[in-house]
Scaffold this motif. Structure first.
Motif, PDB file in Angstrom:
ATOM      1  N   LEU A 177      -4.962  -0.091  -6.533  1.00 51.31           N
ATOM      2  CA  LEU A 177      -4.692  -0.178  -5.274  1.00 51.31           C
ATOM      3  C   LEU A 177      -5.416  -1.228  -4.637  1.00 51.31           C
ATOM      4  O   LEU A 177      -5.190  -2.173  -3.663  1.00 51.31           O
ATOM      5  CB  LEU A 177      -5.263   1.255  -4.425  1.00 51.31           C
ATOM      6  CG  LEU A 177      -4.802   1.170  -2.968  1.00 51.31           C
ATOM      7  CD1 LEU A 177      -3.522   0.864  -2.426  1.00 51.31           C
ATOM      8  CD2 LEU A 177      -5.273   2.693  -2.624  1.00 51.31           C
ATOM      9  N   ALA A 178      -6.762  -1.334  -4.998  1.00 49.61           N
ATOM     10  CA  ALA A 178      -7.704  -2.457  -4.600  1.00 49.61           C
ATOM     11  C   ALA A 178      -7.149  -3.851  -4.768  1.00 49.61           C
ATOM     12  O   ALA A 178      -7.463  -4.565  -4.064  1.00 49.61           O
ATOM     13  CB  ALA A 178      -9.126  -2.223  -5.235  1.00 49.61           C
ATOM     14  N   HIS A 179      -6.597  -3.916  -5.977  1.00 53.14           N
ATOM     15  CA  HIS A 179      -6.120  -4.992  -6.394  1.00 53.14           C
ATOM     16  C   HIS A 179      -4.940  -5.636  -5.646  1.00 53.14           C
ATOM     17  O   HIS A 179      -4.800  -6.779  -5.191  1.00 53.14           O
ATOM     18  CB  HIS A 179      -5.368  -4.919  -7.957  1.00 53.14           C
ATOM     19  CG  HIS A 179      -5.162  -6.448  -8.495  1.00 53.14           C
ATOM     20  ND1 HIS A 179      -5.522  -7.553  -8.257  1.00 53.14           N
ATOM     21  CD2 HIS A 179      -3.956  -6.562  -9.310  1.00 53.14           C
ATOM     22  CE1 HIS A 179      -5.115  -8.493  -9.143  1.00 53.14           C
ATOM     23  NE2 HIS A 179      -3.964  -8.136  -9.600  1.00 53.14           N
ATOM     24  N   LEU A 180      -3.919  -4.617  -5.331  1.00 58.99           N
ATOM     25  CA  LEU A 180      -2.996  -4.924  -4.183  1.00 58.99           C
ATOM     26  C   LEU A 180      -3.559  -5.336  -2.842  1.00 58.99           C
ATOM     27  O   LEU A 180      -3.254  -6.424  -2.507  1.00 58.99           O
ATOM     28  CB  LEU A 180      -2.217  -3.669  -4.105  1.00 58.99           C
ATOM     29  CG  LEU A 180      -1.011  -3.260  -5.092  1.00 58.99           C
ATOM     30  CD1 LEU A 180      -0.535  -2.121  -4.993  1.00 58.99           C
ATOM     31  CD2 LEU A 180      -0.127  -4.428  -5.461  1.00 58.99           C
ATOM     32  N   VAL A 225       0.951  -1.148  -0.002  1.00 59.00           N
ATOM     33  CA  VAL A 225       0.153   0.021   0.007  1.00 59.00           C
ATOM     34  C   VAL A 225       0.980   1.228   0.055  1.00 59.00           C
ATOM     35  O   VAL A 225       0.584   2.222  -0.788  1.00 59.00           O
ATOM     36  CB  VAL A 225      -0.942  -0.014   1.121  1.00 59.00           C
ATOM     37  CG1 VAL A 225      -1.726   1.488   1.328  1.00 59.00           C
ATOM     38  CG2 VAL A 225      -1.851  -1.236   1.190  1.00 59.00           C
ATOM     39  N   ARG A 226       1.795   1.163   0.720  1.00 58.67           N
ATOM     40  CA  ARG A 226       2.789   2.306   0.691  1.00 58.67           C
ATOM     41  C   ARG A 226       3.246   2.752  -0.517  1.00 58.67           C
ATOM     42  O   ARG A 226       3.406   3.803  -1.020  1.00 58.67           O
ATOM     43  CB  ARG A 226       3.872   2.043   2.022  1.00 58.67           C
ATOM     44  CG  ARG A 226       3.656   2.457   3.007  1.00 58.67           C
ATOM     45  CD  ARG A 226       4.909   2.332   4.036  1.00 58.67           C
ATOM     46  NE  ARG A 226       4.459   2.449   5.528  1.00 58.67           N
ATOM     47  CZ  ARG A 226       4.312   3.528   6.115  1.00 58.67           C
ATOM     48  NH1 ARG A 226       4.274   4.802   5.548  1.00 58.67           N
ATOM     49  NH2 ARG A 226       4.066   3.782   7.380  1.00 58.67           N
ATOM     50  N   ALA A 262      -0.843   9.773   5.183  1.00 58.63           N
ATOM     51  CA  ALA A 262       0.412   9.376   5.805  1.00 58.63           C
ATOM     52  C   ALA A 262       0.528   8.881   7.175  1.00 58.63           C
ATOM     53  O   ALA A 262       0.949   7.854   7.688  1.00 58.63           O
ATOM     54  CB  ALA A 262       1.726  10.353   5.476  1.00 58.63           C
ATOM     55  N   ALA A 263      -0.558   9.634   7.940  1.00 61.08           N
ATOM     56  CA  ALA A 263      -0.586   9.541   9.431  1.00 61.08           C
ATOM     57  C   ALA A 263      -1.095   8.004   9.490  1.00 61.08           C
ATOM     58  O   ALA A 263      -1.162   7.330  10.373  1.00 61.08           O
ATOM     59  CB  ALA A 263      -1.472  10.595   9.959  1.00 61.08           C
ATOM     60  N   SER A 264      -2.427   7.900   8.714  1.00 60.51           N
ATOM     61  CA  SER A 264      -3.091   6.513   8.752  1.00 60.51           C
ATOM     62  C   SER A 264      -2.039   5.267   8.433  1.00 60.51           C
ATOM     63  O   SER A 264      -2.311   4.253   9.295  1.00 60.51           O
ATOM     64  CB  SER A 264      -4.104   6.577   7.649  1.00 60.51           C
ATOM     65  OG  SER A 264      -4.971   5.338   7.787  1.00 60.51           O
ATOM     66  N   LEU A 265      -1.325   5.442   7.466  1.00 60.52           N
ATOM     67  CA  LEU A 265      -0.509   4.125   7.387  1.00 60.52           C
ATOM     68  C   LEU A 265       0.715   4.144   8.563  1.00 60.52           C
ATOM     69  O   LEU A 265       1.009   3.014   8.744  1.00 60.52           O
ATOM     70  CB  LEU A 265       0.516   4.527   6.151  1.00 60.52           C
ATOM     71  CG  LEU A 265      -0.405   4.644   4.741  1.00 60.52           C
ATOM     72  CD1 LEU A 265       0.367   4.825   3.409  1.00 60.52           C
ATOM     73  CD2 LEU A 265      -1.443   3.281   4.579  1.00 60.52           C
ATOM     74  N   ASP A 266       1.205   5.344   8.993  1.00 59.75           N
ATOM     75  CA  ASP A 266       2.060   5.237   9.948  1.00 59.75           C
ATOM     76  C   ASP A 266       1.355   4.648  11.417  1.00 59.75           C
ATOM     77  O   ASP A 266       2.079   3.738  12.203  1.00 59.75           O
ATOM     78  CB  ASP A 266       2.481   6.731  10.409  1.00 59.75           C
ATOM     79  CG  ASP A 266       3.558   7.264   9.501  1.00 59.75           C
ATOM     80  OD1 ASP A 266       4.049   6.431   8.843  1.00 59.75           O
ATOM     81  OD2 ASP A 266       3.687   8.468   9.688  1.00 59.75           O
TER      82      ASP A 266
END
Length: 249
Positions: free
Chosen positions: A173-176, A101-102, A204-208
């Motif tokens: 992104l959905a496929h990943l 995702v990143r 970025a905060a959500s992924l962190d």
């Protein structure tokens, strides 16, 4: 042999004596012996079992932690270890998914954003073309549309779906995420974050935060392994002592 009361076990973890009794009833700690008056008598084996179970919960979840302890108490060591292995495998998949995702978000949000009404010649795909590009079926793309993951426009003349640059990004992104085993509802939430964040600090905060949860879980697994190993060692010693006693009889 050191004997302990329910309050002794409960006090160590800041839980109620009723919780200790519930854990015993559900098989998360071994059955306690009873005094002549019916009071429970716990030992260091019970204390170690409780430490192991409570350490397993943040590492693998309540259900998996219970399955591990239940398996151990019926002699199913390999069954318990299989649950542990599955937990580690899931954490690795989650890490791989986060990395994907990143990478996808960094790549996709770095692309120029398409205008709401793209000019002729801009990057668009039909449903068949996009399905071929991703290696999925057209039915899959329609399912993603129903879930709100992609929102293709319609050609005003033919009525066919037209996937613009933003739609293609969301589909990639959905496929990943689907390959990482995520449910459509969860994917729709992530894709919506991408749409609304637009590559800003919110995403970025959500992924962190996601990274932080995976790190905490990994550390919890290490902590649980220590307590689980200590409990297994006590069980081995207790079994050895029982065997020795039977041999002397």
């Amino acid at each position: 042999m050191i004997t302990l009361r329910p309050t002794d076990l409960a006090r160590e973890h800041g839980i109620s004596t009723q919780a200790v009794r519930n854990y015993e009833r559900h098989g998360f700690i071994p059955p306690a012996e009873r005094t002549d008056t019916g009071y429970r008598i716990y030992t260091e084996v019970h204390a170690a079992a409780l430490r192991a179970y409570l350490a397993l919960v943040p590492a693998y979840g309540y259900a998996a932690g219970g399955r591990i302890m239940n398996a151990l108490h019926r002699g199913g060591l390999d069954e318990a270890l299989t649950v542990v292995d599955r937990g580690h495998s899931q954490l690795l998949r989650d890490r791989d998914t986060l990395d994907a995702v990143r990478t996808a978000v960094t790549h996709l949000t770095a692309e120029p954003q398409s205008a709401p009404d793209p000019a002729p010649g801009s990057r668009t795909r039909t449903v068949g073309e996009l399905a071929h590009q991703l290696g999925v079926t057209t039915a899959t793309l329609r399912n993603w549309e129903s879930a709100g993951i992609v929102t293709p426009a319609r050609d005003p003349v033919t009525g066919y779906r037209v996937f613009r640059a933003d739609d293609i990004r969301d589909a990639e992104l959905a496929h990943l995420l689907r390959r990482g085993g995520h449910l459509l509802d969860d994917i729709a939430t992530v894709v919506q974050q991408v749409r609304t964040a637009g590559g800003t600090d919110a995403l970025a905060a959500s992924l962190d935060a996601w990274q932080g949860r995976l790190t905490a879980q990994g550390l919890a697994m290490l902590h649980a392994a220590t307590h689980l190993n200590a409990y297994l060692a006590l069980l081995d010693r207790a079994d050895g002592a029982d065997a020795g006693g039977r041999g002397d009889a």
